[in-house]
Design an enzyme around this catalytic site. Structure first.
Site, PDB file in Angstrom:
ATOM      1  N   GLN A  98       0.819  -1.211   0.000  1.00 34.18           N
ATOM      2  CA  GLN A  98       0.000   0.000   0.000  1.00 34.18           C
ATOM      3  C   GLN A  98       0.854   1.263   0.000  1.00 34.18           C
ATOM      4  O   GLN A  98       0.333   2.370   0.005  1.00 34.18           O
ATOM      5  CB  GLN A  98      -0.931  -0.004   1.223  1.00 34.18           C
ATOM      6  CG  GLN A  98      -1.924  -1.167   1.191  1.00 34.18           C
ATOM      7  CD  GLN A  98      -2.701  -1.319   2.484  1.00 34.18           C
ATOM      8  OE1 GLN A  98      -2.543  -0.551   3.431  1.00 34.18           O
ATOM      9  NE2 GLN A  98      -3.546  -2.340   2.546  1.00 34.18           N
ATOM     10  N   HIS A 162      -1.183   0.100   5.564  1.00 35.19           N
ATOM     11  CA  HIS A 162      -1.780   1.112   6.457  1.00 35.19           C
ATOM     12  C   HIS A 162      -0.857   2.307   6.709  1.00 35.19           C
ATOM     13  O   HIS A 162      -0.483   2.596   7.836  1.00 35.19           O
ATOM     14  CB  HIS A 162      -2.202   0.482   7.796  1.00 35.19           C
ATOM     15  CG  HIS A 162      -3.224  -0.604   7.652  1.00 35.19           C
ATOM     16  ND1 HIS A 162      -3.880  -1.161   8.717  1.00 35.19           N
ATOM     17  CD2 HIS A 162      -3.691  -1.228   6.547  1.00 35.19           C
ATOM     18  CE1 HIS A 162      -4.722  -2.096   8.275  1.00 35.19           C
ATOM     19  NE2 HIS A 162      -4.608  -2.163   6.962  1.00 35.19           N
ATOM     20  N   GLU A 265     -15.904   3.816   8.519  1.00 25.74           N
ATOM     21  CA  GLU A 265     -16.507   4.900   9.302  1.00 25.74           C
ATOM     22  C   GLU A 265     -16.347   6.264   8.641  1.00 25.74           C
ATOM     23  O   GLU A 265     -15.360   6.513   7.959  1.00 25.74           O
ATOM     24  CB  GLU A 265     -15.837   4.992  10.689  1.00 25.74           C
ATOM     25  CG  GLU A 265     -15.978   3.746  11.525  1.00 25.74           C
ATOM     26  CD  GLU A 265     -15.302   3.879  12.888  1.00 25.74           C
ATOM     27  OE1 GLU A 265     -14.663   4.928  13.149  1.00 25.74           O
ATOM     28  OE2 GLU A 265     -15.418   2.939  13.687  1.00 25.74           O
ATOM     29  N   TYR A 275     -11.233   7.770  18.978  1.00 23.72           N
ATOM     30  CA  TYR A 275     -12.231   7.237  18.035  1.00 23.72           C
ATOM     31  C   TYR A 275     -12.343   5.716  18.095  1.00 23.72           C
ATOM     32  O   TYR A 275     -12.992   5.118  17.243  1.00 23.72           O
ATOM     33  CB  TYR A 275     -11.979   7.802  16.623  1.00 23.72           C
ATOM     34  CG  TYR A 275     -12.359   9.265  16.601  1.00 23.72           C
ATOM     35  CD1 TYR A 275     -11.493  10.238  17.132  1.00 23.72           C
ATOM     36  CD2 TYR A 275     -13.622   9.688  16.213  1.00 23.72           C
ATOM     37  CE1 TYR A 275     -11.871  11.573  17.214  1.00 23.72           C
ATOM     38  CE2 TYR A 275     -14.007  11.018  16.278  1.00 23.72           C
ATOM     39  CZ  TYR A 275     -13.127  11.955  16.794  1.00 23.72           C
ATOM     40  OH  TYR A 275     -13.521  13.270  16.892  1.00 23.72           O
ATOM     41  N   TYR A 286     -10.799  -9.936   8.645  1.00 23.45           N
ATOM     42  CA  TYR A 286     -11.082 -10.321   7.260  1.00 23.45           C
ATOM     43  C   TYR A 286     -11.567 -11.764   7.199  1.00 23.45           C
ATOM     44  O   TYR A 286     -12.313 -12.137   6.310  1.00 23.45           O
ATOM     45  CB  TYR A 286      -9.841 -10.126   6.384  1.00 23.45           C
ATOM     46  CG  TYR A 286      -9.557  -8.673   6.102  1.00 23.45           C
ATOM     47  CD1 TYR A 286     -10.451  -7.914   5.345  1.00 23.45           C
ATOM     48  CD2 TYR A 286      -8.422  -8.046   6.588  1.00 23.45           C
ATOM     49  CE1 TYR A 286     -10.216  -6.570   5.080  1.00 23.45           C
ATOM     50  CE2 TYR A 286      -8.170  -6.697   6.332  1.00 23.45           C
ATOM     51  CZ  TYR A 286      -9.072  -5.967   5.583  1.00 23.45           C
ATOM     52  OH  TYR A 286      -8.836  -4.632   5.328  1.00 23.45           O
TER      53      TYR A 286
HETATM   54 CA   LIG Z   1     -14.121   4.326  15.399  1.00 23.94          CA
END
Ligand SMILES: [Ca+2]
Length: 391
Positions: A98, A162, A265, A275, A286
């Site tokens: 990524q 990520h 989200e 959060y 997954y």
């Molecule tokens: Ca969250």
């Protein structure tokens, strides 16, 4: 069917039913957003094709523009018909998984300083990190000059997952920067499951950071004077954010965030808040086992929208243009997996509706052009720049 086949067939059937029914998804206070009605009054046209995994588009004040390609090229276009020019002078980029060249943004006072900022993964497979570089753009020679790495994420990691890495300006001299948690289970960073770094305040992983144009912590950051806390942190408990949008009028910062399986989200970001990831989430591994049974906890902020099944959100725009007067003040969120753009209808801090604009290709970035149209980059090897115009 022999007896052995019979004995595995029933549990297997139950697993398949659970997988496709969605009935085993965690319940919580935020209703899950599945399919939504299609938006009205729009059309698309492909403006540029043949891009190699484009990640971000940014316009200069004269409406010329740049597109970053994850594989390590920065392209400059004089207009939508022109052949791209390759900008030289980029730093050494670790292109893998990524990672690669990611976001590109132009300083709000570009006409004075000619600064452009880019995010990229630096290092190698054993030790890498998201880095922010600042450079002076020499348009005449299509070259970056005075290239300076103004910020590097700590700690280093050894996965290629990520990186996060969106930048959005929050003033003429400060920007927010999203950083991913470093990788999926069982990936570890410094001996700790990488995702747990999202709750660790002495790690940049799994955070939104708030920095000055020199890469220093911004003055108003919530943890500036706390011991053993990284002062760049603006908010924490994030998995991987690849879409950030700032509403200049209200000062609201919005972020979309990848869940694992489902549970993506949309969040309204406030300084110092948690959060939740991975303590609370609507998503699953997954391979479908639970990450946690909790979707909400006191002291942790609930998302405004939860996308199950996954959109795999990337790119987020707060729309202010003239081309679609009805859409002013709404968010537009790209979806890699969803292959669409979601219009998220806002009333202040509340989400009051949602519509889709199907694109049919994996959406990596969503931006407003200087002409007020909405521009979409698709993430493919043969990626495109697509313009959304009134029908
Ligand atoms: Ca969250």
């Amino acid at each position: 069917m022999n007896e052995y086949q019979n004995s595995i067939a029933l549990p297997f059937t139950i697993i398949i039913i659970l997988l496709f029914s969605g009935c085993a998804m965690p319940e919580g206070p935020v209703p899950l957003s599945g399919d939504v009605p299609e938006a009205e009054g729009w059309a698309t046209e492909t403006v540029i094709d043949g891009l190699e995994q484009p990640w971000s588009i940014a316009w200069l004040p004269d409406s010329t523009f740049m597109i970053s390609e994850r594989t390590g090229q920065l392209l400059y276009f004089e207009d939508y018909q022109a052949e791209p020019m390759q900008i030289s002078g980029l730093p050494e980029i670790y292109v893998d998984g990524q990672g690669g060249l990611m976001d590109i943004t132009v300083h709000p006072a570009y006409l004075e300083n000619r600064w452009v900022f880019l995010t990229y993964s630096s290092g190698d497979e054993d030790s890498n990190q998201t880095t922010v570089a600042r450079a002076v753009l020499n348009v005449e020679d299509q070259r970056l000059e005075n290239v300076e790495d103004i910020f590097k994420v700590s700690p280093d990691k050894d996965s290629n997952q990520h990186f996060g890495s969106r930048i959005v300006w929050t003033s003429n001299s400060t920007f927010a920067l999203s950083i991913g948690d470093g990788g999926n289970r069982p990936v570890k960073t410094e001996g700790v499951l990488s995702r747990k770094h999202a709750q660790m305040l002495d790690s940049h992983l799994g955070k939104i950071l708030h920095l000055t144009q020199n890469g220093e912590p911004a003055d108003e950051n919530p943890f500036l004077n706390e011991r053993d806390v990284f002062p760049e942190i603006w908010s924490y408990g994030h998995r991987n954010i690849q879409g950030l949008a700032y509403d200049e009028e209200s000062g609201r910062l919005w972020a979309n965030e990848h869940g694992s399986r489902g549970g993506d989200e949309l969040n309204l970001i406030k300084p110092g808040e948690n959060y939740g990831w991975p303590e609370v989430t609507y998503s699953r591994e997954y391979w479908y086992t639970k990450i946690t049974s909790e979707t909400s906890k006191p002291g942790m902020v609930d998302p405004k929208v939860v996308w199950t099944p996954a959109q795999a959100p990337s790119g987020l725009l707060f729309y202010t243009g003239e081309a679609f007067p009805e859409w002013q003040g709404d968010l537009f969120s790209g979806g890699l997996q969803g292959e669409q753009v979601r219009r998220i209808i806002l009333d202040g801090e509340s989400v009051i509706g949602e519509e889709k604009i199907p694109i049919g290709r994996r959406v990596r970035d969503v931006k407003q052009g200087p002409d007020g149209y909405i521009y979409v980059l698709t993430a493919h090897d043969e990626g495109e720049l697509i313009r959304i115009i009134p029908e």
